[in-house]
Design a protein around this motif. Structure first.
Motif, mmCIF file in Angstrom:
data_model
loop_
_atom_site.group_PDB
_atom_site.id
_atom_site.type_symbol
_atom_site.label_atom_id
_atom_site.label_comp_id
_atom_site.label_asym_id
_atom_site.label_seq_id
_atom_site.Cartn_x
_atom_site.Cartn_y
_atom_site.Cartn_z
ATOM 1 N N GLU A 263 0.746 -1.207 -0.046
ATOM 2 C CA GLU A 263 0.092 0.061 -0.106
ATOM 3 C C GLU A 263 0.886 1.255 0.168
ATOM 4 N N PRO A 264 0.400 2.300 -0.437
ATOM 5 C CA PRO A 264 -0.963 2.745 -1.146
ATOM 6 C C PRO A 264 -0.941 1.940 -2.426
ATOM 7 N N ILE A 265 -2.220 1.399 -2.819
ATOM 8 C CA ILE A 265 -2.335 0.661 -3.853
ATOM 9 C C ILE A 265 -3.671 1.452 -4.630
ATOM 10 N N VAL A 266 -3.275 1.599 -6.043
ATOM 11 C CA VAL A 266 -4.341 2.263 -6.807
ATOM 12 C C VAL A 266 -4.724 1.053 -7.939
ATOM 13 N N GLU A 267 -5.979 0.965 -8.228
ATOM 14 C CA GLU A 267 -6.299 0.402 -9.597
ATOM 15 C C GLU A 267 -6.786 1.138 -10.684
ATOM 16 N N VAL A 268 -6.509 0.965 -11.631
ATOM 17 C CA VAL A 268 -7.020 1.756 -12.813
ATOM 18 C C VAL A 268 -7.786 0.905 -13.821
ATOM 19 N N PHE A 269 -8.927 1.145 -14.198
ATOM 20 C CA PHE A 269 -9.909 0.396 -14.867
ATOM 21 C C PHE A 269 -10.241 1.239 -15.915
ATOM 22 N N GLU A 270 -9.857 0.485 -17.270
ATOM 23 C CA GLU A 270 -10.164 1.180 -18.642
ATOM 24 C C GLU A 270 -11.001 0.254 -19.339
ATOM 25 N N PRO A 271 -12.304 0.700 -20.156
ATOM 26 C CA PRO A 271 -12.929 0.016 -20.840
ATOM 27 C C PRO A 271 -12.343 -0.980 -21.710
ATOM 28 N N GLY A 272 -12.437 -2.256 -21.856
ATOM 29 C CA GLY A 272 -11.779 -3.264 -22.952
ATOM 30 C C GLY A 272 -10.328 -3.248 -22.424
ATOM 31 N N LYS A 273 -9.857 -2.953 -21.360
ATOM 32 C CA LYS A 273 -8.414 -3.116 -21.209
ATOM 33 C C LYS A 273 -8.442 -3.933 -19.693
ATOM 34 N N GLU A 274 -7.102 -4.641 -19.580
ATOM 35 C CA GLU A 274 -6.982 -5.336 -18.194
ATOM 36 C C GLU A 274 -6.851 -4.383 -17.232
ATOM 37 N N LYS A 275 -7.224 -4.570 -15.959
ATOM 38 C CA LYS A 275 -7.123 -3.807 -14.778
ATOM 39 C C LYS A 275 -5.373 -3.347 -14.551
ATOM 40 N N VAL A 276 -5.248 -2.267 -14.150
ATOM 41 C CA VAL A 276 -3.666 -2.219 -13.903
ATOM 42 C C VAL A 276 -3.534 -1.800 -12.323
ATOM 43 N N THR A 277 -2.573 -2.239 -11.666
ATOM 44 C CA THR A 277 -2.551 -2.230 -10.225
ATOM 45 C C THR A 277 -1.232 -1.521 -9.764
ATOM 46 N N TYR A 278 -1.185 -0.115 -9.522
ATOM 47 C CA TYR A 278 -0.133 0.509 -9.007
ATOM 48 C C TYR A 278 0.202 0.433 -7.570
ATOM 49 N N VAL A 279 1.641 0.008 -7.173
ATOM 50 C CA VAL A 279 1.890 -0.182 -5.702
ATOM 51 C C VAL A 279 2.667 0.820 -5.177
ATOM 52 N N ALA A 280 2.769 0.983 -3.708
ATOM 53 C CA ALA A 280 3.643 2.008 -3.160
ATOM 54 C C ALA A 280 3.437 3.447 -3.775
ATOM 55 N N MET A 281 2.307 3.703 -3.862
ATOM 56 C CA MET A 281 1.972 5.334 -4.506
ATOM 57 C C MET A 281 2.491 6.132 -3.450
ATOM 58 N N THR A 282 3.012 7.564 -4.317
ATOM 59 C CA THR A 282 2.752 8.658 -3.639
ATOM 60 C C THR A 282 2.297 9.795 -4.409
ATOM 61 N N PRO A 283 1.955 10.968 -3.922
ATOM 62 C CA PRO A 283 1.568 12.032 -4.463
ATOM 63 C C PRO A 283 2.408 12.279 -5.987
ATOM 64 N N ASP A 284 3.844 12.260 -5.747
ATOM 65 C CA ASP A 284 4.457 12.559 -6.830
ATOM 66 C C ASP A 284 4.342 11.368 -7.926
ATOM 67 N N LYS A 285 4.302 10.270 -7.430
ATOM 68 C CA LYS A 285 3.944 9.350 -8.559
ATOM 69 C C LYS A 285 2.639 9.456 -9.134
ATOM 70 N N VAL A 286 1.507 10.097 -8.390
ATOM 71 C CA VAL A 286 0.189 10.279 -8.982
ATOM 72 C C VAL A 286 0.427 11.129 -10.030
ATOM 73 N N ALA A 287 1.138 12.285 -10.091
ATOM 74 C CA ALA A 287 1.398 13.238 -10.996
ATOM 75 C C ALA A 287 1.687 12.549 -12.354
ATOM 76 N N ARG A 288 2.676 11.560 -12.397
ATOM 77 C CA ARG A 288 3.027 10.747 -13.538
ATOM 78 C C ARG A 288 2.047 10.062 -14.098
ATOM 79 N N VAL A 289 1.342 9.277 -13.098
ATOM 80 C CA VAL A 289 0.280 8.275 -13.579
ATOM 81 C C VAL A 289 -0.747 9.197 -14.324
#
Lengths: 183, 126
Positions: free
Chosen positions: B77-103
């Motif tokens: 953790e912190p874990i973030v999942e991204v769901f896009e229609p028609g694509k496989e779920k992407v799971t991001y781990v050990a997230m930080t606010p800096d990483k969020v800006a890039r994602v």
């Protein structure tokens, strides 16, 4: 948890899981009484006496995916480390009130931390639930009530990005005015 | 306060228009942040609020940000999942606010997964 505001964020998840519609969060921050008292009162479905007696054990949860529930035990430990205490009252069908009392000046008492971010996070995750927040010092009081905001927004959800941004700014403004008057 | 309430009314009018747009957009992306005890203790709160702020600033009306309970990989953790229609779920781990800006920029705007932040990049899971 580094901040009491993170405990609050965590404990409110229990109220949300109990399908609370209105959650009151009160913080009494008194230098004169040397007390930091956090109360979360919800109108969720409550707990019976058997569950209530066990919720402070770390491996008790109503969740079915895994048998672990650390939120309440962590909060209790944090309070008791400072010479304070935890109490929980609950009535099935009516709701639950959890209260943690900390000795404010004790070295192990975590800072209250960023209540603005905790409130914004709660509204973001549960836009249909009403949150009432009251922060009280010896001389000052800050209140926040999502029902007032909902009345102005009408059909627009509270977790719309611009609304959350407004709530953050509004709360920060109020916090700043309290701090200024305390100086 | 009076000025502030006026601002809130203006937001209401603006949001009403945007909500109409949102329903028409079939390109919706859903971002979900783990917000159980483990996530909160690891720093999920600033990660969630970074997502809502970044998507607001970039006016990404096709992105909704949500919260969930424990995902079951508490140590990452912190874990973030991204769901896009028609694509496989992407799971991001050990997230930080800096990483969020890039994602937000690379994944949510430009549609390229930031592979080095995903659960698949963890040595322990290879």
């Amino acid at each position: 948890m580094k901040e009491l505001s993170l405990h609050i964020l965590d404990l409110v998840q229990n109220s949300l899981r109990a399908e609370a519609k209105c959650i009151q969060i009160s913080v009494k921050d008194s230098v004169s009484e040397d007390v930091l008292e956090i109360t979360i009162a919800d109108d969720g479905y409550g707990m019976d006496a058997a569950l209530l007696a066990r919720v402070t054990e770390p491996f008790v949860t109503t969740r079915t995916t895994r048998k672990m529930g650390m939120g309440i035990p962590l909060f209790q430990m944090a309070a008791e480390q400072t010479g304070g205490s935890l109490s929980i009252e609950s009535t099935p069908g009516q709701g639950t009130t959890i209260r943690g009392i900390f000795a404010r000046a004790h070295i192990d008492t975590p800072p209250l931390g960023d209540m603005v971010e905790t409130l914004v996070t709660l509204v973001q995750g549960a836009p249909d639930v009403d949150f009432l927040y009251r922060y009280e010092t010896d001389t000052q009081t800050l209140t926040f009530d999502t029902r007032e905001i909902r009345e102005i927004l009408e059909d627009v959800p509270l977790n719309a990005p611009d609304v959350l941004h407004w709530i953050r700014g509004h709360l920060q403004e109020q916090e700043a005015s309290i701090e200024n008057e305390m100086r | 306060m009076a000025k502030s309430i006026e601002e809130l009314r203006a937001i209401r009018e603006k949001m009403r228009d945007q909500i109409d747009l949102r329903h028409k957009d079939e390109n919706n992306i859903r971002v979900v942040v783990g917000m159980a005890t483990c996530g909160i203790a690891a720093g999920a709160r600033p990660v969630l609020n970074a997502f809502t702020e970044e998507t607001r600033k970039r006016n990404l009306t096709n992105v909704t940000v949500g919260q969930t309970g424990c995902i079951g990989l508490c140590q990452h953790e912190p874990i973030v999942e991204v769901f896009e229609p028609g694509k496989e779920k992407v799971t991001y781990v050990a997230m930080t606010p800096d990483k969020v800006a890039r994602v937000v920029l690379e994944h949510l705007v430009n549609r390229n997964v930031v592979a080095e932040y995903t659960v698949g990049s963890l040595d322990t899971l290879k």
